[in-house]
Design a protein around this motif. Structure first.
Motif, PDB file in Angstrom:
ATOM      1  N   LEU B 163       0.825  -1.214   0.000  1.00  0.00           N
ATOM      2  CA  LEU B 163       0.000   0.000   0.000  1.00  0.00           C
ATOM      3  C   LEU B 163       0.859   1.265   0.000  1.00  0.00           C
ATOM      4  O   LEU B 163       0.451   2.298  -0.529  1.00  0.00           O
ATOM      5  N   SER B 164       2.056   1.184   0.607  1.00  0.00           N
ATOM      6  CA  SER B 164       2.922   2.364   0.626  1.00  0.00           C
ATOM      7  C   SER B 164       3.396   2.715  -0.780  1.00  0.00           C
ATOM      8  O   SER B 164       3.799   3.834  -1.049  1.00  0.00           O
ATOM      9  N   MET B 165       3.306   1.750  -1.677  1.00  0.00           N
ATOM     10  CA  MET B 165       3.672   1.983  -3.074  1.00  0.00           C
ATOM     11  C   MET B 165       2.446   2.252  -3.941  1.00  0.00           C
ATOM     12  O   MET B 165       2.428   3.179  -4.747  1.00  0.00           O
ATOM     13  N   SER B 166       1.394   1.446  -3.766  1.00  0.00           N
ATOM     14  CA  SER B 166       0.265   1.520  -4.705  1.00  0.00           C
ATOM     15  C   SER B 166      -0.499   2.838  -4.577  1.00  0.00           C
ATOM     16  O   SER B 166      -0.968   3.388  -5.577  1.00  0.00           O
ATOM     17  N   GLY B 167      -0.608   3.365  -3.351  1.00  0.00           N
ATOM     18  CA  GLY B 167      -1.336   4.621  -3.155  1.00  0.00           C
ATOM     19  C   GLY B 167      -0.702   5.767  -3.928  1.00  0.00           C
ATOM     20  O   GLY B 167      -1.348   6.384  -4.795  1.00  0.00           O
ATOM     21  N   PRO B 168       0.583   6.072  -3.659  1.00  0.00           N
ATOM     22  CA  PRO B 168       1.213   7.171  -4.399  1.00  0.00           C
ATOM     23  C   PRO B 168       1.347   6.899  -5.888  1.00  0.00           C
ATOM     24  O   PRO B 168       1.312   7.844  -6.688  1.00  0.00           O
ATOM     25  N   ALA B 169       1.480   5.631  -6.277  1.00  0.00           N
ATOM     26  CA  ALA B 169       1.576   5.335  -7.717  1.00  0.00           C
ATOM     27  C   ALA B 169       0.299   5.751  -8.427  1.00  0.00           C
ATOM     28  O   ALA B 169       0.332   6.410  -9.479  1.00  0.00           O
ATOM     29  N   THR B 170      -0.846   5.402  -7.846  1.00  0.00           N
ATOM     30  CA  THR B 170      -2.122   5.769  -8.455  1.00  0.00           C
ATOM     31  C   THR B 170      -2.312   7.279  -8.451  1.00  0.00           C
ATOM     32  O   THR B 170      -2.791   7.863  -9.430  1.00  0.00           O
ATOM     33  N   ALA B 171      -1.931   7.913  -7.338  1.00  0.00           N
ATOM     34  CA  ALA B 171      -2.089   9.369  -7.246  1.00  0.00           C
ATOM     35  C   ALA B 171      -1.253  10.070  -8.311  1.00  0.00           C
ATOM     36  O   ALA B 171      -1.714  11.012  -8.968  1.00  0.00           O
ATOM     37  N   ALA B 172      -0.019   9.609  -8.504  1.00  0.00           N
ATOM     38  CA  ALA B 172       0.849  10.226  -9.507  1.00  0.00           C
ATOM     39  C   ALA B 172       0.297  10.011 -10.905  1.00  0.00           C
ATOM     40  O   ALA B 172       0.344  10.898 -11.758  1.00  0.00           O
ATOM     41  N   GLN B 173      -0.259   8.820 -11.114  1.00  0.00           N
ATOM     42  CA  GLN B 173      -0.839   8.539 -12.434  1.00  0.00           C
ATOM     43  C   GLN B 173      -1.975   9.523 -12.741  1.00  0.00           C
ATOM     44  O   GLN B 173      -2.078  10.039 -13.847  1.00  0.00           O
ATOM     45  N   ARG B 174      -2.788   9.803 -11.724  1.00  0.00           N
ATOM     46  CA  ARG B 174      -3.891  10.761 -11.929  1.00  0.00           C
ATOM     47  C   ARG B 174      -3.363  12.180 -12.130  1.00  0.00           C
ATOM     48  O   ARG B 174      -3.805  12.893 -13.029  1.00  0.00           O
ATOM     49  N   LEU B 175      -2.431  12.595 -11.259  1.00  0.00           N
ATOM     50  CA  LEU B 175      -1.995  13.996 -11.270  1.00  0.00           C
ATOM     51  C   LEU B 175      -1.184  14.343 -12.513  1.00  0.00           C
ATOM     52  O   LEU B 175      -1.257  15.461 -13.021  1.00  0.00           O
ATOM     53  N   LEU B 176      -0.382  13.380 -12.991  1.00  0.00           N
ATOM     54  CA  LEU B 176       0.477  13.656 -14.148  1.00  0.00           C
ATOM     55  C   LEU B 176      -0.105  13.088 -15.431  1.00  0.00           C
ATOM     56  O   LEU B 176       0.512  13.202 -16.494  1.00  0.00           O
ATOM     57  N   ALA B 177      -1.296  12.469 -15.320  1.00  0.00           N
ATOM     58  CA  ALA B 177      -1.908  11.837 -16.494  1.00  0.00           C
ATOM     59  C   ALA B 177      -0.933  10.872 -17.169  1.00  0.00           C
ATOM     60  O   ALA B 177      -0.831  10.826 -18.392  1.00  0.00           O
ATOM     61  N   LEU B 178      -0.200  10.124 -16.350  1.00  0.00           N
ATOM     62  CA  LEU B 178       0.745   9.148 -16.892  1.00  0.00           C
ATOM     63  C   LEU B 178      -0.011   7.985 -17.522  1.00  0.00           C
ATOM     64  O   LEU B 178      -1.179   7.741 -17.205  1.00  0.00           O
ATOM     65  N   ASP B 179       0.671   7.285 -18.388  1.00  0.00           N
ATOM     66  CA  ASP B 179       0.095   6.072 -18.973  1.00  0.00           C
ATOM     67  C   ASP B 179      -0.089   5.046 -17.841  1.00  0.00           C
ATOM     68  O   ASP B 179       0.893   4.644 -17.202  1.00  0.00           O
ATOM     69  N   PRO B 180      -1.316   4.632 -17.583  1.00  0.00           N
ATOM     70  CA  PRO B 180      -1.534   3.712 -16.467  1.00  0.00           C
ATOM     71  C   PRO B 180      -0.813   2.380 -16.632  1.00  0.00           C
ATOM     72  O   PRO B 180      -0.450   1.730 -15.638  1.00  0.00           O
ATOM     73  N   ILE B 181      -0.581   1.991 -17.873  1.00  0.00           N
ATOM     74  CA  ILE B 181       0.113   0.715 -18.098  1.00  0.00           C
ATOM     75  C   ILE B 181       1.589   0.857 -17.731  1.00  0.00           C
ATOM     76  O   ILE B 181       2.197  -0.042 -17.148  1.00  0.00           O
ATOM     77  N   THR B 182       2.139   2.030 -18.035  1.00  0.00           N
ATOM     78  CA  THR B 182       3.525   2.296 -17.633  1.00  0.00           C
ATOM     79  C   THR B 182       3.642   2.263 -16.109  1.00  0.00           C
ATOM     80  O   THR B 182       4.586   1.691 -15.551  1.00  0.00           O
ATOM     81  N   VAL B 183       2.669   2.868 -15.427  1.00  0.00           N
ATOM     82  CA  VAL B 183       2.714   2.904 -13.959  1.00  0.00           C
ATOM     83  C   VAL B 183       2.556   1.486 -13.399  1.00  0.00           C
ATOM     84  O   VAL B 183       3.246   1.100 -12.446  1.00  0.00           O
ATOM     85  N   ALA B 184       1.675   0.711 -14.006  1.00  0.00           N
ATOM     86  CA  ALA B 184       1.518  -0.678 -13.554  1.00  0.00           C
ATOM     87  C   ALA B 184       2.832  -1.435 -13.699  1.00  0.00           C
ATOM     88  O   ALA B 184       3.211  -2.236 -12.839  1.00  0.00           O
ATOM     89  N   ALA B 185       3.546  -1.162 -14.799  1.00  0.00           N
ATOM     90  CA  ALA B 185       4.822  -1.844 -15.025  1.00  0.00           C
ATOM     91  C   ALA B 185       5.863  -1.397 -13.996  1.00  0.00           C
ATOM     92  O   ALA B 185       6.641  -2.215 -13.496  1.00  0.00           O
ATOM     93  N   VAL B 186       5.857  -0.107 -13.663  1.00  0.00           N
ATOM     94  CA  VAL B 186       6.790   0.393 -12.646  1.00  0.00           C
ATOM     95  C   VAL B 186       6.550  -0.331 -11.322  1.00  0.00           C
ATOM     96  O   VAL B 186       7.487  -0.814 -10.668  1.00  0.00           O
ATOM     97  N   THR B 187       5.297  -0.440 -10.921  1.00  0.00           N
ATOM     98  CA  THR B 187       5.021  -1.073  -9.628  1.00  0.00           C
ATOM     99  C   THR B 187       5.335  -2.570  -9.689  1.00  0.00           C
ATOM    100  O   THR B 187       5.760  -3.155  -8.694  1.00  0.00           O
ATOM    101  N   ALA B 188       5.149  -3.175 -10.855  1.00  0.00           N
ATOM    102  CA  ALA B 188       5.517  -4.601 -10.984  1.00  0.00           C
ATOM    103  C   ALA B 188       7.025  -4.780 -10.821  1.00  0.00           C
ATOM    104  O   ALA B 188       7.486  -5.701 -10.149  1.00  0.00           O
ATOM    105  N   ARG B 189       7.802  -3.861 -11.406  1.00  0.00           N
ATOM    106  CA  ARG B 189       9.265  -3.967 -11.287  1.00  0.00           C
ATOM    107  C   ARG B 189       9.703  -3.766  -9.834  1.00  0.00           C
ATOM    108  O   ARG B 189      10.754  -4.229  -9.425  1.00  0.00           O
ATOM    109  N   LEU B 190       8.921  -3.010  -9.096  1.00  0.00           N
ATOM    110  CA  LEU B 190       9.298  -2.728  -7.708  1.00  0.00           C
ATOM    111  C   LEU B 190       8.860  -3.836  -6.756  1.00  0.00           C
ATOM    112  O   LEU B 190       9.229  -3.822  -5.577  1.00  0.00           O
ATOM    113  N   SER B 191       8.080  -4.788  -7.240  1.00  0.00           N
ATOM    114  CA  SER B 191       7.544  -5.764  -6.273  1.00  0.00           C
ATOM    115  C   SER B 191       8.601  -6.610  -5.564  1.00  0.00           C
ATOM    116  O   SER B 191       8.396  -6.936  -4.394  1.00  0.00           O
TER     117      SER B 191
END
Lengths: 230, 240
Positions: B163-191
């Motif tokens: 949760l310490s990762m997924s919360g800010p990842a989603t928030a950043a995706q919304r605020l910066l309009a990042l590609d959600p698939i890119t963000v999903a890949a970032v969090t997968a690499r961090l797992s």
């Protein structure tokens, strides 16, 4: 599905509408006020505060999308004292905060109810959204959806959960109808067609800053909740 | 042990109020520190290693406290928890305070703890909920939720770190309009990092009870500063 399972076992018996105030009474009526950006939600809340503030103990929760603008508007206009207004942040998702995860709004409502024991009416104003916005009935007891004539007379026909299912539909800015070529009869007819028995009010807050008809509806809802047997 | 309970606790759909918290990333974006997927990955790695590690240790310890006293999962109706549980959870709550120097972050944690308490108490009825303060720190509430739902301390740590990762990842995706698939890949690499942090925190929490000083206590002054700047703003989308 075959009736051979005791499905009640899966369902939490809690019913948000049956919650109790600390004194054992039915507690405050919680009214959601939603609708698209610019339709007049904050103006309606301000009008209700002015009209009902003298006779009812009321508080307001605002869900501004970005700033505390709506809360500030209510404070600036001295409609309500500061300690009767709470603003919540919605994490870029005004819709989520009133329907999918109502935690922040429940916190704000409970804070205001604890601060003002005996409160009778809680108005929860959503952030401006679109026609798909609706409140969870875990957060509010009844909801008002506000659209405006300037958005075009097709809005009621387009429907969406706010227009079709809200307990009260308010069509605001009827004074603008001649300027935008909107046909109020069409709006009335289309609203009635999709809403069945649920009421629709066509109003102009500019011409009636007291929102007399809406206030009367809210008053009746408050009375109805207060009469709920213990 | 219930795997489904762990999935539910880590699910952003659980209505516990997390969606309105950015874990500091809103201010990091305003400060120009997070601008793209690369800087986001850096922010998330840093957060998992500090706030995530601390939360994971506290959550695992809280889960273990309840598990040792009354057992996890469904408990007989009317069962009570011994007073020592409330005292131990209060100690952990104080440890969370001590590990969270920023008042804004402490408030955000307690706000989310209260939200989790509200939904957790109804979803997984358990006498341990009554042993918590009314506004517990989120990590402590998460540990109790894990115990009540029938998950293990290691699961509580995993959920906290995730949760310490997924919360800010989603928030950043919304605020910066990042590609959600890119963000999903970032969090997968961090797992793998999340797993490592959660594992270490769970091992620390599994030490003999009383060893609270063994729980992770990483601090990040930059995140503290960002949190304090954020709470003073009037133009923000997120509560923290």
């Amino acid at each position: 599905m075959p009736p051979d399972h005791d499905l009640d076992d899966y369902v939490d018996p809690y019913d948000p509408g049956q919650r109790r105030a600390p004194d054992g009474g039915p507690g405050a009526l919680r009214v959601g006020i939603g609708g698209p950006v610019g339709s007049g939600k904050t103006a309606l809340v301000a009008a209700l505060c002015r009209t009902l503030g003298e006779e009812l103990d009321l508080v307001v929760v605002t869900n501004d999308i970005y700033t505390t603008e709506d809360a500030d508007f209510l404070r600036r206009n001295a409609v309500l004292p500061d300690d009767r207004i709470e603003a919540v942040q919605t994490g870029c998702c005004p819709h989520t905060a009133i329907r999918d995860d109502i935690t922040a709004n429940l916190d704000a409502v409970e804070l205001l109810e604890a601060r003002h024991p005996g409160v009778q009416l809680v108005l929860v104003e959503s952030g401006g959204d679109n026609l798909t916005a609706s409140f969870s009935y875990g957060l509010v007891d009844v909801q008002v959806f506000v659209v405006d004539v300037a958005g075009g007379d097709k809005v009621p026909r387009k429907g969406g959960p706010g227009v079709t299912s809200a307990d009260l539909l308010v069509v605001n800015k009827t004074d603008l109808a001649p300027f935008v070529g909107a046909d109020l009869d069409v709006m009335r007819r289309d609203s009635d067609a999709v809403r069945g028995e649920k009421p629709t009010l066509l109003i102009s807050l500019r011409e009636d800053p007291a929102a007399t008809d809406v206030a009367a509806w809210v008053r009746a809802q408050v009375r109805s909740r207060a009469l709920q047997s213990a | 042990m219930s795997l489904t309970a762990l999935l539910a606790l880590a699910d952003s759909r659980l209505p516990a109020g997390g969606h309105a918290h950015s874990g500091g990333v809103e201010q990091a974006i305003s400060a120009g520190l997070v601008t793209d997927p690369v800087s986001l990955a850096g922010f998330l790695r840093r957060r998992v290693g500090t706030a995530g590690s601390v939360a994971a240790g506290l959550a695992a310890a809280a889960c273990a406290v309840v598990g040792r006293a009354v057992g996890g999962g469904a408990v007989a109706a009317g069962a009570a928890v011994p007073p020592s549980v409330a005292a131990a959870l209060a100690d952990l709550d104080a440890e969370a305070d001590a590990r969270t120097p920023s008042p804004a972050q402490r408030a955000a944690s307690r706000q989310q703890g209260r939200g989790l308490l509200r939904v957790g108490r109804r979803a997984w009825p358990h006498p341990a909920w009554d042993a918590l303060p009314t506004q517990p720190h989120h990590a402590v509430a998460l540990g109790v939720a894990a115990a009540a739902a029938g998950a293990r301390p290691a699961d509580a740590a995993a959920a906290a770190a995730y949760l310490s990762m997924s919360g800010p990842a989603t928030a950043a995706q919304r605020l910066l309009a990042l590609d959600p698939i890119t963000v999903a890949a970032v969090t997968a690499r961090l797992s793998p990092l999340v797993d490592e942090v959660a594992g270490a925190a769970a091992r620390a929490a599994a030490g003999p009870f009383g060893g609270l000083d063994l729980l992770p206590a990483s601090a990040d002054p930059l995140l503290d500063l960002l949190a304090e700047l954020h709470v003073s703003r009037k133009d923000r989308f997120f509560a923290s």
